[in-house]
Design a protein around this motif. Structure first.
Motif, PDB file in Angstrom:
ATOM      1  N   ASP A 103       0.810  -1.219   0.000  1.00 43.59           N
ATOM      2  CA  ASP A 103       0.000   0.000   0.000  1.00 43.59           C
ATOM      3  C   ASP A 103       0.846   1.273   0.000  1.00 43.59           C
ATOM      4  O   ASP A 103       0.875   2.026   0.968  1.00 43.59           O
ATOM      5  N   PHE A 104       1.478   1.517  -1.107  1.00 42.28           N
ATOM      6  CA  PHE A 104       2.313   2.704  -1.261  1.00 42.28           C
ATOM      7  C   PHE A 104       1.571   3.838  -1.970  1.00 42.28           C
ATOM      8  O   PHE A 104       2.184   4.768  -2.489  1.00 42.28           O
ATOM      9  N   ASP A 105       0.239   3.780  -1.997  1.00 42.86           N
ATOM     10  CA  ASP A 105      -0.566   4.781  -2.709  1.00 42.86           C
ATOM     11  C   ASP A 105      -0.350   6.200  -2.200  1.00 42.86           C
ATOM     12  O   ASP A 105      -0.498   7.162  -2.957  1.00 42.86           O
ATOM     13  N   ASP A 106      -0.057   6.351  -0.926  1.00 39.12           N
ATOM     14  CA  ASP A 106       0.066   7.684  -0.335  1.00 39.12           C
ATOM     15  C   ASP A 106       1.507   8.133  -0.137  1.00 39.12           C
ATOM     16  O   ASP A 106       1.757   9.117   0.562  1.00 39.12           O
ATOM     17  N   SER A 107       2.454   7.447  -0.737  1.00 42.95           N
ATOM     18  CA  SER A 107       3.862   7.811  -0.582  1.00 42.95           C
ATOM     19  C   SER A 107       4.091   9.270  -0.946  1.00 42.95           C
ATOM     20  O   SER A 107       3.422   9.820  -1.821  1.00 42.95           O
ATOM     21  N   MET A 108       5.040   9.889  -0.235  1.00 42.85           N
ATOM     22  CA  MET A 108       5.375  11.289  -0.492  1.00 42.85           C
ATOM     23  C   MET A 108       6.774  11.564   0.044  1.00 42.85           C
ATOM     24  O   MET A 108       7.324  10.764   0.784  1.00 42.85           O
ATOM     25  N   TYR A 109       7.310  12.695  -0.348  1.00 46.49           N
ATOM     26  CA  TYR A 109       8.577  13.140   0.224  1.00 46.49           C
ATOM     27  C   TYR A 109       8.261  13.906   1.497  1.00 46.49           C
ATOM     28  O   TYR A 109       7.437  14.826   1.500  1.00 46.49           O
ATOM     29  N   HIS A 110       8.896  13.464   2.583  1.00 49.85           N
ATOM     30  CA  HIS A 110       8.623  14.040   3.893  1.00 49.85           C
ATOM     31  C   HIS A 110       9.768  13.617   4.817  1.00 49.85           C
ATOM     32  O   HIS A 110      10.646  12.863   4.412  1.00 49.85           O
ATOM     33  N   TRP A 111       9.726  14.056   6.052  1.00 47.18           N
ATOM     34  CA  TRP A 111      10.704  13.613   7.025  1.00 47.18           C
ATOM     35  C   TRP A 111      10.382  12.178   7.409  1.00 47.18           C
ATOM     36  O   TRP A 111       9.221  11.817   7.567  1.00 47.18           O
ATOM     37  N   PHE A 112      11.424  11.351   7.566  1.00 47.19           N
ATOM     38  CA  PHE A 112      11.227   9.947   7.919  1.00 47.19           C
ATOM     39  C   PHE A 112      10.437   9.819   9.225  1.00 47.19           C
ATOM     40  O   PHE A 112       9.694   8.863   9.419  1.00 47.19           O
ATOM     41  N   ALA A 113      10.601  10.780  10.108  1.00 50.58           N
ATOM     42  CA  ALA A 113       9.891  10.758  11.388  1.00 50.58           C
ATOM     43  C   ALA A 113       8.375  10.788  11.197  1.00 50.58           C
ATOM     44  O   ALA A 113       7.629  10.368  12.077  1.00 50.58           O
TER      45      ALA A 113
END
Length: 121
Positions: free
Chosen positions: A33-43
């Motif tokens: 379920d990677f549908d909502d993947s985005m660039y963000h802080w790993f935290a």
């Protein structure tokens, strides 16, 4: 917050236990379920995975949170400023969810919300 390479990048964003599967045969975990993947802080992924513990102010909830952070730090660095920002990441997730709900209604034919018949709420 600094977007340093060790703290910022592509995240799953919906990292919950129901999206992780144990492969008994290979002894490996699989994530779906990677549908909502985005660039963000790993935290952000950590805050999402620990949503229940972040809301639980009991000693048990705090102990679970600290155990997870210790385990994470045993594999990968995690700056204390990121841990302190967990509530901010949760707030972002709540606002993002709300914005997505509003966007989904943008072109709907829903003109006025009406209670279900017989509902007195």
């Amino acid at each position: 917050m600094p977007a340093a390479e060790e703290a910022y990048g592509l995240i799953h964003y919906d990292f919950q236990t129901d999206n992780v599967f144990w492969q008994e045969k290979s002894g490996q975990l699989s994530v779906i379920d990677f549908d909502d993947s985005m660039y963000h802080w790993f935290a952000m992924d950590i805050a999402a995975a620990l949503a229940d513990q972040l809301e639980d102010e009991s000693p048990e909830g705090e102990a679970q949170l600290q155990a997870f952070v210790r385990g994470y730090r045993s594999v990968r660095p995690l700056d204390e400023a990121m841990v302190q920002a967990f509530p901010r990441f949760r707030r972002f997730a709540e606002l993002y969810s709300f914005a997505r709900l509003l966007a989904s209604l943008e072109n709907s034919e829903l003109k006025e919300a009406r209670p279900l018949s017989g509902w007195t709420g």
